[in-house]
Design a protein around this motif. Sequence first.
Motif, short mmCIF file in Angstrom:
data_model
loop_
_atom_site.label_atom_id
_atom_site.label_comp_id
_atom_site.label_asym_id
_atom_site.label_seq_id
_atom_site.Cartn_x
_atom_site.Cartn_y
_atom_site.Cartn_z
N SER A 40 0.82 -1.21 0.00
CA SER A 40 0.00 0.00 0.00
C SER A 40 0.86 1.26 0.00
O SER A 40 0.58 2.22 -0.73
N ASN A 57 -4.30 3.54 -0.05
CA ASN A 57 -5.19 2.42 0.28
C ASN A 57 -5.33 1.42 -0.87
O ASN A 57 -6.35 0.76 -1.02
N CYS A 58 -4.29 1.30 -1.68
CA CYS A 58 -4.29 0.35 -2.79
C CYS A 58 -3.26 -0.74 -2.50
O CYS A 58 -2.11 -0.43 -2.16
N LEU A 94 -10.85 -13.40 -0.57
CA LEU A 94 -11.28 -12.02 -0.34
C LEU A 94 -12.71 -11.97 0.20
O LEU A 94 -13.02 -11.15 1.06
N ASN A 126 -12.52 -13.05 3.75
CA ASN A 126 -11.62 -12.21 4.55
C ASN A 126 -10.59 -13.04 5.31
O ASN A 126 -10.40 -12.88 6.52
N LEU A 134 -6.02 -8.78 5.51
CA LEU A 134 -5.84 -7.44 4.95
C LEU A 134 -5.91 -6.41 6.08
O LEU A 134 -6.53 -6.63 7.12
N PRO A 141 -9.86 -1.10 7.58
CA PRO A 141 -10.16 0.14 6.84
C PRO A 141 -9.52 1.36 7.49
O PRO A 141 -9.42 1.46 8.72
N PRO A 199 -12.04 0.67 3.03
CA PRO A 199 -11.18 -0.52 2.99
C PRO A 199 -10.03 -0.35 2.01
O PRO A 199 -10.05 0.51 1.11
N TYR A 200 -9.02 -1.16 2.17
CA TYR A 200 -7.94 -1.24 1.19
C TYR A 200 -8.45 -1.99 -0.04
O TYR A 200 -9.23 -2.94 0.08
N VAL A 201 -8.00 -1.55 -1.21
CA VAL A 201 -8.62 -2.04 -2.44
C VAL A 201 -7.58 -2.57 -3.42
O VAL A 201 -6.37 -2.34 -3.28
N LYS A 208 -16.33 -3.62 -2.71
CA LYS A 208 -15.73 -2.67 -1.79
C LYS A 208 -14.22 -2.83 -1.71
O LYS A 208 -13.52 -1.92 -1.29
N TYR A 209 -13.70 -4.00 -2.13
CA TYR A 209 -12.26 -4.22 -2.15
C TYR A 209 -11.71 -4.31 -3.57
O TYR A 209 -10.54 -4.61 -3.75
#
Length: 415
Positions: free
Chosen positions: A159, A170-171, A239, A242, A246, A249, A260-262, A273-274
């Motif tokens: 990230s 947040n990537c 994913l 979960n 990860l 958020p 959230p991280y995406v 959302k991810y």
Amino acid sequence: MSCGKIRLAAAIAAYLIKKKQIKKKTKRNVWVRNWVLRRIGLSFQNTLLEELRTEDSMQLINFLRMSNDDFEYILSLIQTSIQKQDTKMRLAIPPKDRLLVTLRFLATGDSFHSLMYLFRIPVCTIARIVLECCEALYQCLKSKYLKVPSTEEDWLQYSNGFHNKWNFPNCLAAMDGKHVVIQAPKKEGSVYFNYKGTHSIVLLALIGPNYEIIYFDVGCNGRISDGGVYNNCELSKCLQQNTLHLPSPRSLPGRTIPIPYVIVADDPFALKKYIMKPFPFKSQPVQNRVFNYRLSRARNVVEHFFGQIAARFRILRTPILLSPQKTRKIVKAICALHNCLLNRNSQYASSMTFNSPVSDNQGECRTEGIPERNMLPLELHNSRSQAQEPKNVRNEFAEYFISPEGAVEWQYRHI
């Protein structure tokens, strides 16, 4: 029995006898050809290769797609796996020669017949060597160089890389698929026939900010879209459940709403959302066009990765004349080699021609066309509020990219 039936039975019997004679294996004239037996003293690897090693290291890198030090390192890892036992009949081909043949095949995509004249090794033997070495490369390198992050700290390193190099906080990774072209498999019909008019298997890759492979899946038939490949792979299940550990958020710099991280992707993937994808269609407002450009800029990491491994291992630029199962072994070996050589920070890494991450001309916004639609598991279609959550995350990113904290001065020149 009538005369007609007798003639028919005789014709069938004659046909079967003739067919059996055709299938009968002809006796070999020689066990091994003389020019093949002279491999030890006159083969390429004992003449020109040694000259390249001592006199022209750059051309050696061009031949092997790696430096001599990298070659010796990889050989030390897989030597015991590809070593064969000498017999009274003949000496086994050394592991060094086996690895050389395999690397040259990956580097050029030459036919086995072409490699036979270069290395003085029969075609049937090369066919076994290449597959055995590819399997050994993957098995010996995967535990060290193809590990999926297992802690939040590992994910946060990716990230931070996307934030610092590609201006996308947040990537965690960029995701896309590549069609590996193969010859039409026997008795498979149109199963592997893709929209480009070729037969292929799909390489789905999750790429980090420095072009490292975080996760990959290869082998799905080319008839399925990238989004469909993702829906059927282990990454999608992890994913959804979960189980990848990860990071929790976190709000974007200067903002207050935790998101959230995406993973950034393109149109064939479903918005979640991810997983962030561009706003569809044209005539979007400025805020959405800025988001599309910034996402495309970060997603170029995976596009550059595919282009460079195809330029480095040119077997990926030609139709692979092997079955899908054998092609899968070749692609897995290439992925393992890529991460290994990139990790060693050798000539392989320094010769990359990826665009500079600090440049202001990173890619173009690609929002044209109609997104592919994939059949998703029914459990993904829940309430309207859950369907709205990914859109809220995307809108938060879009607002951040035009805010004073998130905007970059050159982004408006590319929308």
